[in-house]
Write an enzyme that holds these catalytic residues in place. Sequence first.
Site, PDB file in Angstrom:
ATOM      1  N   VAL A  26     -19.221  43.685 -49.909  1.00 52.71           N
ATOM      2  CA  VAL A  26     -19.224  45.141 -50.083  1.00 52.71           C
ATOM      3  C   VAL A  26     -20.293  45.799 -49.206  1.00 52.71           C
ATOM      4  CG1 VAL A  26     -18.172  45.208 -52.375  1.00 52.71           C
ATOM      5  CG2 VAL A  26     -20.646  44.944 -52.193  1.00 52.71           C
ATOM      6  N   SER A  27     -20.910  45.025 -48.332  1.00 52.30           N
ATOM      7  CA  SER A  27     -21.963  45.583 -47.474  1.00 52.30           C
ATOM      8  C   SER A  27     -21.482  46.773 -46.644  1.00 52.30           C
ATOM      9  CB  SER A  27     -22.548  44.504 -46.568  1.00 52.30           C
ATOM     10  OG  SER A  27     -23.282  43.596 -47.340  1.00 52.30           O
ATOM     11  N   LYS A  48     -27.624  31.884 -43.565  1.00 52.30           N
ATOM     12  CA  LYS A  48     -28.991  32.449 -43.630  1.00 52.30           C
ATOM     13  C   LYS A  48     -30.037  31.545 -42.975  1.00 52.30           C
ATOM     14  CE  LYS A  48     -28.297  35.310 -47.752  1.00 52.30           C
ATOM     15  NZ  LYS A  48     -28.823  35.696 -49.057  1.00 52.30           N
ATOM     16  N   ASN A 101     -31.684  37.280 -44.022  1.00 52.08           N
ATOM     17  CA  ASN A 101     -30.443  37.987 -44.379  1.00 52.08           C
ATOM     18  C   ASN A 101     -30.259  39.259 -43.557  1.00 52.08           C
ATOM     19  OD1 ASN A 101     -32.262  39.762 -45.531  1.00 52.08           O
ATOM     20  ND2 ASN A 101     -31.099  40.039 -47.406  1.00 52.08           N
ATOM     21  N   ASP A 121     -34.020  40.008 -49.644  1.00 52.70           N
ATOM     22  CA  ASP A 121     -33.475  39.724 -50.988  1.00 52.70           C
ATOM     23  C   ASP A 121     -34.523  39.939 -52.081  1.00 52.70           C
ATOM     24  OD1 ASP A 121     -30.902  39.076 -50.156  1.00 52.70           O
ATOM     25  OD2 ASP A 121     -31.426  36.978 -49.789  1.00 52.70           O
ATOM     26  N   ALA A 171     -34.044  26.592 -57.990  1.00 49.69           N
ATOM     27  CA  ALA A 171     -34.969  26.281 -56.889  1.00 49.69           C
ATOM     28  C   ALA A 171     -34.217  26.148 -55.565  1.00 49.69           C
ATOM     29  CB  ALA A 171     -35.740  25.003 -57.215  1.00 49.69           C
ATOM     30  N   ALA A 211     -31.857  31.068 -53.009  1.00 49.41           N
ATOM     31  CA  ALA A 211     -32.006  32.362 -53.694  1.00 49.41           C
ATOM     32  C   ALA A 211     -33.376  32.468 -54.352  1.00 49.41           C
ATOM     33  CB  ALA A 211     -30.896  32.535 -54.729  1.00 49.41           C
ATOM     34  N   THR A 256     -33.000  20.094 -61.187  1.00 46.69           N
ATOM     35  CA  THR A 256     -33.637  19.015 -60.434  1.00 46.69           C
ATOM     36  C   THR A 256     -35.091  19.431 -60.226  1.00 46.69           C
ATOM     37  OG1 THR A 256     -31.531  18.828 -59.293  1.00 46.69           O
ATOM     38  CG2 THR A 256     -33.366  17.562 -58.380  1.00 46.69           C
ATOM     39  N   GLN A 257     -35.953  18.924 -61.091  1.00 44.21           N
ATOM     40  CA  GLN A 257     -37.324  19.436 -61.136  1.00 44.21           C
ATOM     41  C   GLN A 257     -38.084  19.221 -59.820  1.00 44.21           C
ATOM     42  OE1 GLN A 257     -38.099  21.398 -63.428  1.00 44.21           O
ATOM     43  NE2 GLN A 257     -40.243  21.761 -62.887  1.00 44.21           N
ATOM     44  N   ARG A 298     -37.185  19.725 -56.888  1.00 43.86           N
ATOM     45  CA  ARG A 298     -36.991  20.857 -55.965  1.00 43.86           C
ATOM     46  C   ARG A 298     -37.919  22.015 -56.344  1.00 43.86           C
ATOM     47  NH1 ARG A 298     -31.012  22.758 -55.003  1.00 43.86           N
ATOM     48  NH2 ARG A 298     -31.820  23.470 -53.007  1.00 43.86           N
TER      49      ARG A 298
HETATM   50  P1  ATR Z   1     -28.645  29.255 -53.460  1.00 45.45           P
HETATM   51  O1  ATR Z   1     -28.927  29.382 -52.002  1.00 45.45           O
HETATM   52  O2  ATR Z   1     -27.599  30.210 -53.961  1.00 45.45           O
HETATM   53  O3  ATR Z   1     -29.876  29.283 -54.291  1.00 45.45           O
HETATM   54  P2  ATR Z   1     -28.519  26.381 -53.647  1.00 45.45           P
HETATM   55  O4  ATR Z   1     -29.610  26.220 -52.663  1.00 45.45           O
HETATM   56  O5  ATR Z   1     -27.337  25.480 -53.611  1.00 45.45           O
HETATM   57  O6  ATR Z   1     -27.921  27.843 -53.617  1.00 45.45           O
HETATM   58  O7  ATR Z   1     -29.183  26.294 -55.115  1.00 45.45           O
HETATM   59  C1  ATR Z   1     -28.432  26.457 -56.271  1.00 45.45           C
HETATM   60  C2  ATR Z   1     -29.384  26.432 -57.468  1.00 45.45           C
HETATM   61  O8  ATR Z   1     -28.600  26.564 -58.656  1.00 45.45           O
HETATM   62  C3  ATR Z   1     -30.168  25.150 -57.620  1.00 45.45           C
HETATM   63  O9  ATR Z   1     -31.397  25.431 -58.235  1.00 45.45           O
HETATM   64  C4  ATR Z   1     -29.254  24.336 -58.551  1.00 45.45           C
HETATM   65  O10 ATR Z   1     -29.910  23.320 -59.266  1.00 45.45           O
HETATM   66  P3  ATR Z   1     -30.162  21.876 -58.569  1.00 45.45           P
HETATM   67  O11 ATR Z   1     -31.311  22.056 -57.619  1.00 45.45           O
HETATM   68  O12 ATR Z   1     -30.490  20.988 -59.693  1.00 45.45           O
HETATM   69  O13 ATR Z   1     -28.863  21.524 -57.877  1.00 45.45           O
HETATM   70  C5  ATR Z   1     -28.831  25.426 -59.495  1.00 45.45           C
HETATM   71  N1  ATR Z   1     -27.597  25.169 -60.239  1.00 45.45           N
HETATM   72  C6  ATR Z   1     -26.325  25.263 -59.792  1.00 45.45           C
HETATM   73  N2  ATR Z   1     -25.447  24.982 -60.787  1.00 45.45           N
HETATM   74  C7  ATR Z   1     -26.187  24.719 -61.903  1.00 45.45           C
HETATM   75  C8  ATR Z   1     -25.888  24.380 -63.254  1.00 45.45           C
HETATM   76  N3  ATR Z   1     -24.631  24.251 -63.659  1.00 45.45           N
HETATM   77  N4  ATR Z   1     -26.913  24.204 -64.107  1.00 45.45           N
HETATM   78  C9  ATR Z   1     -28.189  24.338 -63.702  1.00 45.45           C
HETATM   79  N5  ATR Z   1     -28.554  24.658 -62.432  1.00 45.45           N
HETATM   80  C10 ATR Z   1     -27.567  24.854 -61.548  1.00 45.45           C
END
Ligand code: ATR
Length: 271
Positions: free
Chosen positions: A15-16, A66, A87, A103, A128, A131, A153-154, A156
């Site tokens: 929608v930009s 990005k 971005n 962002d 993590a 975003a 995933t702690q 990260r």
């Molecule tokens: P983005 O650039 O949108 O942040 P990304 O780098 O793929 O996309 O990161 C997605 C984030 O959503 C990560 O923190 C991911 O957790 P992991 O690092 O453990 O993969 C988190 N995420 C996605 N689906 C999830 C779910 N169902 N439950 C918990 N965390 C989720």
Amino acid sequence: MKKFAVFGNPVAHSVSPTIHQMFARSCGEDIDYIKIEAPLDGFAKAIADFFEDKDAVGCNVTVPFKQQAYALATQLNQEARAAQAVNTLYKHPEGKLHGYNTDGIGLVADLLAHGAQLKGQKVLLIGAGGAARGVIHPLLAAGVSTLVITNRTQERAQEIVDSFQQEQLVSLTNQKLDKFTPDIIINSTSASLNQQLPSIQNVKFEQCQIAYDMVYGKAPTIFMEHAKQQGSSLALDGLGMLVEQAAAAFTIWTEKKPETRPVVTALREAL
Ligand code: ATR
């Protein structure tokens, strides 16, 4: 006429163009703003082709480009450096490509627009990925007292903490979150896109003034509903952030500050 574009793949949903045309009208600018679906292996060429045009001023960049935009930019703002993602690109009159990440600036602007007091507040950031990285610097710059990152995933989350090296920024596992009472809770995970809730059983919502989901849609997200049920005063989706990050880009390109709230209202009505 000044030319702009948004690059993504896919990009049809973006929608930009609508947002920037509304900004332009309200600021008395006449602009051309198109969507460009760059091939997955052809982003750099698509950008080079776009900026060949002497009227091309800038572009937005969305998933999955990005990080590539970050690599292409010859000058970066602090947020882009911290996020390692860009971005917004702006072609400086001297010819250099400047990269920005707006962002996090957008998130902070939307929180402030909803009355949030960020200074001295305790914030929990869930997720993590890219975003999350993009919003950390602006949140710290807004004066939050503590920013806790938690992630499925702690490792990260800890990697981010290690790379920023700021004493207000720490990571906690879900198990340890029952002792933390955040004022603001932000969901940056992509879980809502799949109607899923990240595992946040121990997150305390009782003192939470604003629960913020970076995702948006027609209906409240599952995270927003959960937050309200658990005691959060207000739950917001990411539509305001989308508009505010666009406004920050528009200002970089034109030096004009567009009104954002009427644009949020118009987009909400059209969802
Ligand atoms: P983005 O650039 O949108 O942040 P990304 O780098 O793929 O996309 O990161 C997605 C984030 O959503 C990560 O923190 C991911 O957790 P992991 O690092 O453990 O993969 C988190 N995420 C996605 N689906 C999830 C779910 N169902 N439950 C918990 N965390 C989720």
